[in-house]
Structure formats: C-alpha cells, structure tokens
Design a protein around this motif. Structure first.
Motif, PDB file in Angstrom:
ATOM      1  N   ALA A   1       0.820  -1.208   0.000  1.00 38.57           N
ATOM      2  CA  ALA A   1       0.000   0.000   0.000  1.00 38.57           C
ATOM      3  C   ALA A   1       0.853   1.257   0.000  1.00 38.57           C
ATOM      4  O   ALA A   1       1.951   1.281   0.541  1.00 38.57           O
TER       5      ALA A   1
ATOM      6  N   PHE B   1      -4.877  11.287  -8.008  1.00 38.40           N
ATOM      7  CA  PHE B   1      -3.493  10.842  -8.109  1.00 38.40           C
ATOM      8  C   PHE B   1      -2.953  10.966  -9.523  1.00 38.40           C
ATOM      9  O   PHE B   1      -3.690  10.810 -10.507  1.00 38.40           O
ATOM     10  N   GLY B   2      -1.654  11.230  -9.614  1.00 38.34           N
ATOM     11  CA  GLY B   2      -0.955  11.104 -10.876  1.00 38.34           C
ATOM     12  C   GLY B   2      -0.642   9.636 -11.151  1.00 38.34           C
ATOM     13  O   GLY B   2      -0.962   8.763 -10.338  1.00 38.34           O
ATOM     14  N   LYS B   3      -0.019   9.378 -12.282  1.00 45.18           N
ATOM     15  CA  LYS B   3       0.260   7.993 -12.674  1.00 45.18           C
ATOM     16  C   LYS B   3       1.468   7.407 -11.943  1.00 45.18           C
ATOM     17  O   LYS B   3       1.707   6.207 -11.999  1.00 45.18           O
TER      18      LYS B   3
ATOM     19  N   TYR C   1     -12.572   5.217   1.215  1.00 39.86           N
ATOM     20  CA  TYR C   1     -12.425   5.302  -0.243  1.00 39.86           C
ATOM     21  C   TYR C   1     -12.089   3.928  -0.810  1.00 39.86           C
ATOM     22  O   TYR C   1     -11.421   3.131  -0.172  1.00 39.86           O
TER      23      TYR C   1
ATOM     24  N   TYR D   1     -10.155   2.555  -4.285  1.00 38.30           N
ATOM     25  CA  TYR D   1      -9.376   2.853  -5.479  1.00 38.30           C
ATOM     26  C   TYR D   1      -9.062   1.547  -6.198  1.00 38.30           C
ATOM     27  O   TYR D   1      -8.982   0.493  -5.605  1.00 38.30           O
TER      28      TYR D   1
ATOM     29  N   GLN E   1      -5.899   0.174  -8.888  1.00 35.71           N
ATOM     30  CA  GLN E   1      -4.594   0.550  -9.396  1.00 35.71           C
ATOM     31  C   GLN E   1      -4.213  -0.384 -10.535  1.00 35.71           C
ATOM     32  O   GLN E   1      -4.178  -1.603 -10.360  1.00 35.71           O
TER      33      GLN E   1
ATOM     34  N   GLY F   1       0.147   1.948 -15.617  1.00 27.15           N
ATOM     35  CA  GLY F   1      -0.048   3.064 -16.544  1.00 27.15           C
ATOM     36  C   GLY F   1      -1.171   4.009 -16.172  1.00 27.15           C
ATOM     37  O   GLY F   1      -1.374   5.017 -16.847  1.00 27.15           O
ATOM     38  N   HIS F   2      -1.909   3.689 -15.102  1.00 28.99           N
ATOM     39  CA  HIS F   2      -3.038   4.545 -14.713  1.00 28.99           C
ATOM     40  C   HIS F   2      -2.927   5.096 -13.303  1.00 28.99           C
ATOM     41  O   HIS F   2      -3.713   5.941 -12.903  1.00 28.99           O
ATOM     42  N   GLY F   3      -1.997   4.624 -12.528  1.00 29.62           N
ATOM     43  CA  GLY F   3      -1.927   5.088 -11.143  1.00 29.62           C
ATOM     44  C   GLY F   3      -3.137   4.640 -10.348  1.00 29.62           C
ATOM     45  O   GLY F   3      -3.798   3.644 -10.685  1.00 29.62           O
ATOM     46  N   LEU F   4      -3.450   5.376  -9.313  1.00 28.74           N
ATOM     47  CA  LEU F   4      -4.607   5.080  -8.463  1.00 28.74           C
ATOM     48  C   LEU F   4      -5.809   5.883  -8.946  1.00 28.74           C
ATOM     49  O   LEU F   4      -5.737   7.104  -9.070  1.00 28.74           O
TER      50      LEU F   4
ATOM     51  N   LEU G   1      -9.969   6.660  -8.299  1.00 32.20           N
ATOM     52  CA  LEU G   1     -11.024   6.569  -7.306  1.00 32.20           C
ATOM     53  C   LEU G   1     -12.276   5.945  -7.907  1.00 32.20           C
ATOM     54  O   LEU G   1     -12.764   6.375  -8.954  1.00 32.20           O
TER      55      LEU G   1
ATOM     56  N   TYR H   1     -16.442   6.744  -2.881  1.00 34.33           N
ATOM     57  CA  TYR H   1     -16.023   7.081  -1.546  1.00 34.33           C
ATOM     58  C   TYR H   1     -17.229   7.324  -0.648  1.00 34.33           C
ATOM     59  O   TYR H   1     -18.364   7.458  -1.140  1.00 34.33           O
TER      60      TYR H   1
ATOM     61  N   PHE I   1      -7.513  -0.944  -3.593  1.00 34.71           N
ATOM     62  CA  PHE I   1      -7.085  -0.412  -2.309  1.00 34.71           C
ATOM     63  C   PHE I   1      -8.229   0.342  -1.653  1.00 34.71           C
ATOM     64  O   PHE I   1      -8.926   1.134  -2.301  1.00 34.71           O
TER      65      PHE I   1
ATOM     66  N   TYR J   1      -4.859   7.045   4.585  1.00 40.66           N
ATOM     67  CA  TYR J   1      -4.098   5.863   4.981  1.00 40.66           C
ATOM     68  C   TYR J   1      -4.699   4.677   4.257  1.00 40.66           C
ATOM     69  O   TYR J   1      -5.913   4.484   4.249  1.00 40.66           O
ATOM     70  N   PHE J   2      -3.815   3.887   3.669  1.00 37.60           N
ATOM     71  CA  PHE J   2      -4.265   2.831   2.781  1.00 37.60           C
ATOM     72  C   PHE J   2      -4.230   1.461   3.433  1.00 37.60           C
ATOM     73  O   PHE J   2      -3.346   1.157   4.245  1.00 37.60           O
ATOM     74  N   GLY J   3      -5.179   0.634   3.030  1.00 35.70           N
ATOM     75  CA  GLY J   3      -5.178  -0.767   3.411  1.00 35.70           C
ATOM     76  C   GLY J   3      -4.178  -1.542   2.567  1.00 35.70           C
ATOM     77  O   GLY J   3      -3.562  -0.992   1.654  1.00 35.70           O
ATOM     78  N   PRO J   4      -4.021  -2.839   2.841  1.00 35.15           N
ATOM     79  CA  PRO J   4      -2.988  -3.647   2.177  1.00 35.15           C
ATOM     80  C   PRO J   4      -3.317  -4.030   0.737  1.00 35.15           C
ATOM     81  O   PRO J   4      -2.452  -4.502   0.018  1.00 35.15           O
TER      82      PRO J   4
END
Lengths: 110, 113
Positions: free
Chosen positions: A42, A100-102, B33, B35, B37, B40-43, B45, B48, B90, B103-106
């Motif tokens: 994470a 978020f960005g990539k 939230y 998300y 992932q 090439g795209h990131g996170l 949403l 939420y 996530f 704060y993110f989960g695993p």
C-alpha cells in the motif's frame, strides 16, 4: 485532461545519486498536494504541501511546492536500494477527494 | 500503521459472477475510499463515503456499487465481474476533518477470468 502529471514515469539511478521527481497540477480550486511512496504494497504518506516555497524534509527526502509555476518536486539525496518504489503525487481541489498522478517508478541499482 | 484491513486479499473469479470486497477500519474515521490501481493509470477513485449511508461516485464508478452501513465497514461490489475489472483494489481512510491525509489498506488482488 489529467489534473496531476508526474515526470518522469520511470527512472533508473545508481546508489548515491540524487534524484528529483516532478509533479505538475491544475490550478483551479487547488488546495494541497501530497506525496506517497509505494513499495510492493500500500502507498504510505510522505508529505503534504499547502504553502508555496516552504520545504518539507524527512531524512534524505525533501519536497517543495511552487504555486506560481504549479508544480512540486520530490528530492531524494544519497539514494539507496531501499528507495526503489513508485512515488505518487496527488492533489486536492475544493472538497473533492485526492486525485493521483500515474506515478514515477524509481529503481536504484547498487 | 492505521487499523485498516481488506478481505479477501486475493481472489480469482469468473466473468459474470458478483464479487464483494470488504474494507474494515478500527480508527473511527469518517471518510473511506475505494481505489483501483492498474499499470499506466496510477490510483483511480471508484467510490467514496463521507459517513454511514453517505456515498458518492469517483472517476471510474461504472460497474461498481458500494455500501456503508457501519462506520467501520465499506463494501465494494462488482455486480457482474468483467475481465477489465482485473486489478488491485485499495481501500483508504482519512480523519473526520480532512480528506487530504489518507491511509491505505494492504490491497486486494482480483483476477477475473
């Protein structure tokens, strides 16, 4: 059009090098910018920046925001293999959640 | 570490089946939230929540629904899974007064065959 643009998308450096990661963002209703580090799990929070010109620092990592030119940089000095990760930049506009960005994938080789 | 857990951590399913992912927090934070992932795209949403029974759509909400019947639990449902929903999911939480510091989960790795 992306609200957060990170560059480069990937980077390979040698241990001991200094790196600078870039994040540009859209201006309208901008409130704050955040940096996260993501290893094989994470994302973990690094910095939050709201004021222009004030450097945030944690060990070998530092970051600053330029609200005039609409970008932020994340610096890592004396890089180590443990710095290898994806570094994510995210922005907050108004009352909306993070965008978020990539990400920039950093690889530090011995 | 913030008290966030996700279940399951890994899942393989077939196209067309419903799937529910669970996020559980012990921090009593108001905001939660989901998300996804992808390379090439990131996170990005999905949905939420800003309180019990209060939810809103994110950037990539099509094909997903959520529910929050208790402060500590936020469920993400894929009504009829498709291969394009293969991803790492996530969950994140943030304190009552701010959405910034999340704060993110695993994470949950989902494979739709």
């Amino acid at each position: 059009e992306d609200k957060v643009v990170q560059s480069p998308l990937s980077l390979v450096v040698h241990e001991g090098d200094t790196v600078t990661l870039n994040c540009s963002y859209e201006v309208t209703n901008f409130r704050s910018l955040l940096w996260y580090k993501q290893e094989k799990k994470a994302p973990t929070f690094l910095f939050m920046l709201t004021s222009s010109g004030i450097e945030k620092k944690s060990g070998r990592l530092s970051s600053i925001l330029d609200k005039k030119e609409l970008f932020s940089i994340l610096n890592i000095t004396a890089t180590q293999t443990g710095d290898s990760a994806i570094y994510l930049c995210a922005g907050v506009w108004g009352n909306t959640p993070l965008v978020f960005g990539k990400g920039t994938r950093l690889s530090v080789i011995a | 570490d913030a008290g966030i857990t996700q279940s399951p951590r890994h899942k393989v399913t077939e196209t067309g089946t419903p799937v529910t992912l669970r996020c559980h927090q012990t921090e009593n934070h108001r905001y939660m939230y989901w998300y996804r992932q992808d390379p090439g795209h990131g996170l990005r949403l999905i949905h939420y929540s800003y309180g019990v029974k209060d939810t809103d759509k994110g950037e990539v909400s099509d094909g997903y629904s959520v529910s929050r019947s208790k402060t500590e639990d936020f469920l993400l449902t894929l009504e009829s899974a498709t291969s394009s929903q293969t991803s790492v999911y996530f969950c994140a939480i943030s304190p009552t007064s701010s959405q910034e510091t999340q704060y993110f989960g695993p994470g949950t790795r989902l494979l739709v065959l």
